[in-house]
Design an enzyme around this catalytic site. Structure first.
Site, PDB file in Angstrom:
ATOM      1  N   SER A   1       9.901   6.270 119.180  1.00 63.18           N
ATOM      2  CA  SER A   1      10.651   5.859 120.378  1.00 63.18           C
ATOM      3  C   SER A   1      11.158   7.056 121.176  1.00 63.18           C
ATOM      4  O   SER A   1      11.867   7.915 120.637  1.00 63.18           O
ATOM      5  CB  SER A   1      11.889   5.054 119.978  1.00 63.18           C
TER       6      SER A   1
ATOM      7  N   TYR B   1       9.015  -6.159 113.473  1.00 60.73           N
ATOM      8  CA  TYR B   1       9.909  -6.985 114.301  1.00 60.73           C
ATOM      9  C   TYR B   1       9.247  -7.473 115.585  1.00 60.73           C
ATOM     10  O   TYR B   1       9.788  -8.323 116.285  1.00 60.73           O
ATOM     11  CB  TYR B   1      11.238  -6.257 114.592  1.00 60.73           C
ATOM     12  N   GLU B   2       8.060  -6.922 115.889  1.00 61.44           N
ATOM     13  CA  GLU B   2       7.312  -7.441 117.049  1.00 61.44           C
ATOM     14  C   GLU B   2       6.454  -8.640 116.642  1.00 61.44           C
ATOM     15  O   GLU B   2       5.741  -9.207 117.466  1.00 61.44           O
ATOM     16  CB  GLU B   2       6.387  -6.354 117.604  1.00 61.44           C
TER      17      GLU B   2
ATOM     18  N   HIS C   1      19.857   0.723 121.860  1.00 60.55           N
ATOM     19  CA  HIS C   1      18.524   1.317 122.019  1.00 60.55           C
ATOM     20  C   HIS C   1      18.564   2.398 123.109  1.00 60.55           C
ATOM     21  O   HIS C   1      17.829   3.381 123.042  1.00 60.55           O
ATOM     22  CB  HIS C   1      17.510   0.218 122.351  1.00 60.55           C
TER      23      HIS C   1
ATOM     24  N   MET D   1      13.034   1.562 111.435  1.00 57.56           N
ATOM     25  CA  MET D   1      12.243   0.325 111.322  1.00 57.56           C
ATOM     26  C   MET D   1      10.731   0.571 111.303  1.00 57.56           C
ATOM     27  O   MET D   1       9.959  -0.324 111.636  1.00 57.56           O
ATOM     28  CB  MET D   1      12.604  -0.600 112.488  1.00 57.56           C
ATOM     29  N   SER D   2      10.332   1.777 110.958  1.00 58.58           N
ATOM     30  CA  SER D   2       8.885   2.073 111.021  1.00 58.58           C
ATOM     31  C   SER D   2       8.499   3.038 109.916  1.00 58.58           C
ATOM     32  O   SER D   2       9.197   3.174 108.916  1.00 58.58           O
ATOM     33  CB  SER D   2       8.566   2.695 112.390  1.00 58.58           C
TER      34      SER D   2
ATOM     35  N   ASN E   1      21.066   8.566 116.563  1.00 57.73           N
ATOM     36  CA  ASN E   1      22.374   7.883 116.600  1.00 57.73           C
ATOM     37  C   ASN E   1      22.950   7.899 115.194  1.00 57.73           C
ATOM     38  O   ASN E   1      22.223   8.131 114.236  1.00 57.73           O
ATOM     39  CB  ASN E   1      22.186   6.420 117.043  1.00 57.73           C
TER      40      ASN E   1
ATOM     41  N   HIS F   1       5.391  -2.636 115.009  1.00 56.13           N
ATOM     42  CA  HIS F   1       6.490  -2.881 114.071  1.00 56.13           C
ATOM     43  C   HIS F   1       6.426  -4.328 113.576  1.00 56.13           C
ATOM     44  O   HIS F   1       5.933  -5.201 114.281  1.00 56.13           O
ATOM     45  CB  HIS F   1       7.856  -2.693 114.754  1.00 56.13           C
TER      46      HIS F   1
ATOM     47  N   ALA G   1      12.310   7.691 115.556  1.00 57.04           N
ATOM     48  CA  ALA G   1      13.734   7.791 115.856  1.00 57.04           C
ATOM     49  C   ALA G   1      14.449   7.062 114.724  1.00 57.04           C
ATOM     50  O   ALA G   1      13.996   5.993 114.294  1.00 57.04           O
ATOM     51  CB  ALA G   1      14.028   7.114 117.188  1.00 57.04           C
TER      52      ALA G   1
ATOM     53  N   HIS H   1       7.986   2.946 124.087  1.00 58.29           N
ATOM     54  CA  HIS H   1       6.652   3.108 123.488  1.00 58.29           C
ATOM     55  C   HIS H   1       5.635   2.713 124.545  1.00 58.29           C
ATOM     56  O   HIS H   1       5.524   1.538 124.889  1.00 58.29           O
ATOM     57  CB  HIS H   1       6.463   2.150 122.300  1.00 58.29           C
TER      58      HIS H   1
HETATM   59  N1  HPA Z   1      18.759   1.718 112.502  1.00 60.77           N
HETATM   60  C1  HPA Z   1      17.486   1.290 112.445  1.00 60.77           C
HETATM   61  N2  HPA Z   1      16.522   1.787 113.210  1.00 60.77           N
HETATM   62  C2  HPA Z   1      16.839   2.785 114.057  1.00 60.77           C
HETATM   63  C3  HPA Z   1      18.141   3.299 114.157  1.00 60.77           C
HETATM   64  C4  HPA Z   1      19.150   2.734 113.338  1.00 60.77           C
HETATM   65  O1  HPA Z   1      20.333   3.118 113.364  1.00 60.77           O
HETATM   66  N3  HPA Z   1      18.108   4.278 115.101  1.00 60.77           N
HETATM   67  C5  HPA Z   1      16.823   4.372 115.539  1.00 60.77           C
HETATM   68  N4  HPA Z   1      16.048   3.467 114.904  1.00 60.77           N
END
Ligand code: HPA
Length: 281
Positions: A28, A83-84, A238, A202-203, A226, A81, A111, A59
Protein backbone atom coordinates in the site's frame (compact mmCIF):
# COMPACT_ATOMS: atom_id res chain seq x y z
CA UNK A 1 -11.77 -23.15 -13.86
CA UNK A 2 -8.27 -22.44 -12.54
CA UNK A 3 -6.37 -19.78 -14.51
CA UNK A 4 -3.67 -21.11 -16.82
CA UNK A 5 -0.53 -19.64 -15.25
CA UNK A 6 1.70 -20.90 -18.02
CA UNK A 7 -0.41 -19.11 -20.69
CA UNK A 8 -0.34 -15.93 -18.56
CA UNK A 9 3.45 -16.12 -18.29
CA UNK A 10 3.79 -16.54 -22.08
CA UNK A 11 1.55 -13.52 -22.59
CA UNK A 12 3.58 -11.40 -20.16
CA UNK A 13 6.91 -12.44 -21.70
CA UNK A 14 5.54 -11.65 -25.15
CA UNK A 15 4.29 -8.22 -24.08
CA UNK A 16 7.18 -7.17 -21.83
CA UNK A 17 10.22 -9.20 -22.90
CA UNK A 18 10.76 -10.22 -19.24
CA UNK A 19 12.56 -13.56 -19.07
CA UNK A 20 13.62 -13.88 -15.46
CA UNK A 21 15.31 -11.85 -12.76
CA UNK A 22 14.10 -10.29 -9.53
CA UNK A 23 10.43 -9.74 -8.72
CA UNK A 24 9.12 -7.11 -6.31
CA UNK A 25 5.64 -6.86 -4.80
CA UNK A 26 4.82 -3.32 -3.68
CA UNK A 27 2.53 -2.76 -0.71
CA UNK A 28 0.00 0.00 0.00
CA UNK A 29 1.28 3.43 -1.02
CA UNK A 30 4.70 2.09 -2.07
CA UNK A 31 4.03 1.94 -5.81
CA UNK A 32 6.40 4.78 -6.71
CA UNK A 33 9.38 2.41 -6.59
CA UNK A 34 8.24 1.22 -10.05
CA UNK A 35 8.95 4.74 -11.42
CA UNK A 36 12.67 4.00 -10.96
CA UNK A 37 12.68 1.39 -13.71
CA UNK A 38 14.38 2.14 -17.02
CA UNK A 39 12.64 1.02 -20.23
CA UNK A 40 9.42 0.24 -18.35
CA UNK A 41 6.62 -1.75 -19.94
CA UNK A 42 3.39 -1.34 -18.00
CA UNK A 43 0.74 -4.05 -18.11
CA UNK A 44 -2.51 -3.22 -16.29
CA UNK A 45 -3.87 -6.34 -14.57
CA UNK A 46 -7.01 -5.97 -16.66
CA UNK A 47 -4.97 -6.59 -19.84
CA UNK A 48 -3.69 -9.97 -18.64
CA UNK A 49 -6.17 -12.72 -19.54
CA UNK A 50 -7.79 -14.26 -16.41
CA UNK A 51 -5.66 -12.18 -14.02
CA UNK A 52 -7.48 -10.98 -10.85
CA UNK A 53 -8.14 -7.25 -10.24
CA UNK A 54 -6.75 -5.15 -7.41
CA UNK A 55 -9.54 -3.26 -5.63
CA UNK A 56 -7.78 -1.39 -2.79
CA UNK A 57 -6.96 2.37 -2.65
CA UNK A 58 -3.17 2.77 -2.87
CA UNK A 59 -2.79 -0.36 -5.03
CA UNK A 60 -2.89 0.59 -8.68
CA UNK A 61 -3.07 -2.90 -10.21
CA UNK A 62 -0.36 -3.23 -12.81
CA UNK A 63 2.78 -5.20 -13.59
CA UNK A 64 5.80 -3.15 -14.62
CA UNK A 65 8.77 -4.85 -16.27
CA UNK A 66 12.02 -3.01 -16.85
CA UNK A 67 15.58 -2.55 -15.70
CA UNK A 68 17.03 -1.16 -12.52
CA UNK A 69 20.70 -0.22 -12.94
CA UNK A 70 20.89 -2.81 -15.68
CA UNK A 71 19.16 -5.57 -13.73
CA UNK A 72 15.93 -7.07 -15.10
CA UNK A 73 13.01 -6.61 -12.76
CA UNK A 74 9.30 -7.28 -12.69
CA UNK A 75 7.25 -5.25 -10.23
CA UNK A 76 3.70 -5.95 -9.07
CA UNK A 77 2.00 -2.69 -8.12
CA UNK A 78 -0.94 -4.01 -6.17
CA UNK A 79 -1.66 -7.39 -4.64
CA UNK A 80 -4.69 -9.47 -3.67
CA UNK A 81 -6.02 -9.86 -0.13
CA UNK A 82 -8.45 -12.19 1.56
CA UNK A 83 -10.53 -9.19 2.66
CA UNK A 84 -11.27 -8.43 -1.00
CA UNK A 85 -12.98 -11.81 -1.19
CA UNK A 86 -10.13 -13.68 -2.91
CA UNK A 87 -9.20 -17.23 -1.87
CA UNK A 88 -5.71 -18.52 -1.07
CA UNK A 89 -5.20 -19.76 -4.61
CA UNK A 90 -5.90 -16.32 -6.08
CA UNK A 91 -3.93 -14.38 -3.45
CA UNK A 92 -0.86 -16.51 -4.27
CA UNK A 93 -1.32 -16.64 -8.06
CA UNK A 94 1.32 -13.92 -8.72
CA UNK A 95 3.93 -16.10 -7.02
CA UNK A 96 3.20 -19.12 -9.23
CA UNK A 97 3.26 -16.75 -12.18
CA UNK A 98 6.69 -15.47 -11.09
CA UNK A 99 8.00 -19.03 -10.96
CA UNK A 100 6.71 -19.59 -14.48
CA UNK A 101 8.39 -16.34 -15.59
CA UNK A 102 11.77 -17.52 -14.30
CA UNK A 103 11.94 -15.25 -11.26
CA UNK A 104 15.05 -16.15 -9.26
CA UNK A 105 14.34 -14.15 -6.11
CA UNK A 106 11.46 -12.19 -4.67
CA UNK A 107 11.20 -9.05 -2.55
CA UNK A 108 7.83 -8.60 -0.83
CA UNK A 109 6.91 -5.26 0.73
CA UNK A 110 3.94 -4.16 2.76
CA UNK A 111 2.53 -1.49 5.01
CA UNK A 112 2.13 -2.70 8.58
CA UNK A 113 1.15 -1.47 12.02
CA UNK A 114 3.91 -1.23 14.62
CA UNK A 115 3.11 -3.08 17.84
CA UNK A 116 6.13 -1.62 19.67
CA UNK A 117 5.94 1.88 21.20
CA UNK A 118 9.71 2.25 20.69
CA UNK A 119 9.36 1.73 16.90
CA UNK A 120 7.21 4.60 15.63
CA UNK A 121 5.57 4.92 12.22
CA UNK A 122 8.05 5.77 9.48
CA UNK A 123 10.49 2.97 10.33
CA UNK A 124 11.33 0.11 7.97
CA UNK A 125 11.40 -3.45 9.34
CA UNK A 126 13.02 -6.50 7.85
CA UNK A 127 10.68 -9.44 8.36
CA UNK A 128 12.90 -12.07 9.97
CA UNK A 129 9.91 -14.26 10.84
CA UNK A 130 6.14 -14.48 10.66
CA UNK A 131 3.11 -15.77 12.51
CA UNK A 132 -0.21 -16.72 10.96
CA UNK A 133 -2.67 -15.00 13.30
CA UNK A 134 -5.75 -15.66 11.15
CA UNK A 135 -6.82 -18.81 13.03
CA UNK A 136 -7.87 -20.19 9.63
CA UNK A 137 -6.84 -23.72 10.67
CA UNK A 138 -8.39 -23.72 14.16
CA UNK A 139 -7.77 -22.43 17.64
CA UNK A 140 -4.12 -23.44 18.14
CA UNK A 141 -1.77 -20.62 19.16
CA UNK A 142 0.05 -19.07 16.20
CA UNK A 143 3.58 -20.43 15.71
CA UNK A 144 6.57 -18.36 14.79
CA UNK A 145 8.43 -19.27 11.58
CA UNK A 146 11.93 -17.96 10.89
CA UNK A 147 14.70 -18.95 8.47
CA UNK A 148 14.61 -21.42 5.60
CA UNK A 149 12.46 -21.95 3.53
CA UNK A 150 10.47 -18.79 4.31
CA UNK A 151 12.94 -16.06 5.25
CA UNK A 152 16.09 -16.53 3.21
CA UNK A 153 19.10 -16.03 5.52
CA UNK A 154 21.37 -14.91 2.66
CA UNK A 155 18.87 -12.26 1.56
CA UNK A 156 18.35 -11.04 5.13
CA UNK A 157 22.07 -10.56 5.50
CA UNK A 158 22.30 -8.87 2.13
CA UNK A 159 19.44 -6.48 3.04
CA UNK A 160 21.34 -5.36 6.14
CA UNK A 161 24.42 -4.65 4.03
CA UNK A 162 22.23 -2.75 1.54
CA UNK A 163 20.69 -0.68 4.36
CA UNK A 164 24.19 0.31 5.51
CA UNK A 165 25.22 1.31 2.00
CA UNK A 166 22.02 3.28 1.41
CA UNK A 167 22.23 4.84 4.91
CA UNK A 168 18.67 3.75 5.67
CA UNK A 169 17.90 2.66 9.25
CA UNK A 170 16.44 -0.86 9.10
CA UNK A 171 15.08 -2.79 12.07
CA UNK A 172 13.95 -6.39 12.09
CA UNK A 173 11.07 -8.23 13.62
CA UNK A 174 8.21 -10.71 13.45
CA UNK A 175 5.21 -9.97 11.21
CA UNK A 176 1.76 -11.13 12.29
CA UNK A 177 -0.71 -11.87 9.50
CA UNK A 178 -4.41 -11.13 10.08
CA UNK A 179 -7.32 -11.31 7.65
CA UNK A 180 -8.74 -7.80 8.16
CA UNK A 181 -10.52 -5.88 6.71
CA UNK A 182 -11.12 -4.14 10.06
CA UNK A 183 -8.05 -3.06 11.98
CA UNK A 184 -7.45 -5.06 15.13
CA UNK A 185 -8.71 -4.39 18.64
CA UNK A 186 -6.21 -3.31 21.32
CA UNK A 187 -6.79 -6.70 23.03
CA UNK A 188 -5.77 -8.58 19.87
CA UNK A 189 -2.64 -6.45 19.54
CA UNK A 190 -1.58 -7.06 23.13
CA UNK A 191 -2.13 -10.81 22.56
CA UNK A 192 0.05 -10.79 19.40
CA UNK A 193 2.75 -8.89 21.30
CA UNK A 194 2.72 -11.51 24.05
CA UNK A 195 3.25 -14.15 21.37
CA UNK A 196 6.37 -12.26 20.22
CA UNK A 197 5.01 -10.24 17.29
CA UNK A 198 6.40 -6.84 16.31
CA UNK A 199 4.21 -5.72 13.39
CA UNK A 200 0.76 -6.57 12.07
CA UNK A 201 -0.68 -6.58 8.57
CA UNK A 202 -3.17 -8.18 6.19
CA UNK A 203 -0.89 -9.59 3.49
CA UNK A 204 2.52 -11.08 2.71
CA UNK A 205 2.37 -14.38 4.63
CA UNK A 206 0.42 -16.27 1.92
CA UNK A 207 2.95 -14.95 -0.61
CA UNK A 208 5.86 -16.10 1.59
CA UNK A 209 4.32 -19.58 1.98
CA UNK A 210 3.71 -19.88 -1.74
CA UNK A 211 7.23 -18.67 -2.63
CA UNK A 212 8.65 -21.33 -0.30
CA UNK A 213 6.60 -23.98 -2.12
CA UNK A 214 7.84 -22.63 -5.45
CA UNK A 215 11.45 -22.63 -4.22
CA UNK A 216 11.91 -18.87 -4.76
CA UNK A 217 14.31 -17.27 -2.24
CA UNK A 218 12.34 -14.46 -0.60
CA UNK A 219 12.93 -11.30 1.41
CA UNK A 220 10.08 -9.38 3.03
CA UNK A 221 10.14 -5.80 4.33
CA UNK A 222 7.48 -3.81 6.20
CA UNK A 223 7.03 -0.08 6.19
CA UNK A 224 5.61 0.66 9.62
CA UNK A 225 2.94 3.14 8.65
CA UNK A 226 1.05 3.52 11.93
CA UNK A 227 0.94 2.35 15.51
CA UNK A 228 -1.24 -0.75 15.81
CA UNK A 229 -4.51 -0.42 17.72
CA UNK A 230 -4.05 0.51 21.38
CA UNK A 231 -0.36 1.46 21.07
CA UNK A 232 -1.25 5.14 20.70
CA UNK A 233 -4.44 7.14 21.27
CA UNK A 234 -4.60 8.29 17.65
CA UNK A 235 -7.41 6.70 15.62
CA UNK A 236 -6.12 4.37 12.92
CA UNK A 237 -6.97 5.13 9.29
CA UNK A 238 -6.00 3.93 5.81
CA UNK A 239 -5.16 7.61 5.05
CA UNK A 240 -2.45 7.56 7.74
CA UNK A 241 -1.08 4.35 6.20
CA UNK A 242 -0.83 6.00 2.78
CA UNK A 243 0.56 9.28 4.19
CA UNK A 244 3.38 7.54 6.07
CA UNK A 245 4.20 5.32 3.10
CA UNK A 246 4.51 8.50 1.04
CA UNK A 247 6.75 10.13 3.68
CA UNK A 248 9.27 7.25 3.69
CA UNK A 249 9.24 6.63 -0.03
CA UNK A 250 12.68 8.06 -0.80
CA UNK A 251 14.49 5.91 1.80
CA UNK A 252 12.36 2.92 0.82
CA UNK A 253 13.37 3.38 -2.85
CA UNK A 254 17.06 3.77 -1.93
CA UNK A 255 17.00 0.62 0.17
CA UNK A 256 15.20 -1.49 -2.44
CA UNK A 257 17.48 -0.27 -5.22
CA UNK A 258 20.59 -1.19 -3.23
CA UNK A 259 19.13 -4.62 -2.45
CA UNK A 260 18.42 -5.32 -6.13
CA UNK A 261 21.93 -4.21 -7.08
CA UNK A 262 23.53 -6.42 -4.42
CA UNK A 263 21.41 -9.44 -5.33
CA UNK A 264 22.52 -9.20 -8.93
CA UNK A 265 26.14 -8.50 -8.01
CA UNK A 266 26.01 -11.73 -6.00
CA UNK A 267 24.52 -13.69 -8.85
CA UNK A 268 27.22 -12.51 -11.20
CA UNK A 269 29.95 -13.71 -8.90
CA UNK A 270 30.96 -17.36 -8.58
CA UNK A 271 29.45 -17.85 -5.15
CA UNK A 272 26.64 -15.33 -4.93
CA UNK A 273 23.78 -17.53 -5.98
CA UNK A 274 24.89 -20.36 -3.74
CA UNK A 275 25.07 -17.91 -0.82
CA UNK A 276 21.51 -16.76 -1.37
CA UNK A 277 20.18 -20.29 -1.35
CA UNK A 278 22.18 -21.41 1.68
CA UNK A 279 19.89 -22.66 4.42
CA UNK A 280 21.52 -21.54 7.61
CA UNK A 281 24.08 -18.82 7.15
N1 HPA B 1 -3.18 -3.50 11.07
C1 HPA B 1 -3.37 -4.32 10.03
N2 HPA B 1 -2.95 -4.04 8.80
C2 HPA B 1 -2.27 -2.89 8.61
C3 HPA B 1 -2.01 -1.99 9.66
C4 HPA B 1 -2.49 -2.31 10.95
O1 HPA B 1 -2.32 -1.57 11.94
N3 HPA B 1 -1.32 -0.95 9.13
C5 HPA B 1 -1.14 -1.22 7.81
N4 HPA B 1 -1.71 -2.40 7.49
Amino acid sequence: MKPDVSAMAKFITYRTGFRGGTAVILGSGLGSFADQLADPVVLPYGDIPDYPRSTVAGHSGELVAGNLRGNPLIVAKGRFHFYEGYDYHTVTLPIRLFRELGVSNLIITNAAGSMKPETPPGNLMLIKGHMDCTFRHGVELPRRFTGHPYHNPGLLKLAKTAAGRAAVPLGEGIYCWVFGPAYETPAEISFFRELGGDAVGMSTVPEILSAAECGIPTLAISTLTNYAAGISDKPLTHEEVLETANRVKSSFIRLLTEIVVLINAGEDSQTGKRDLLKRDS
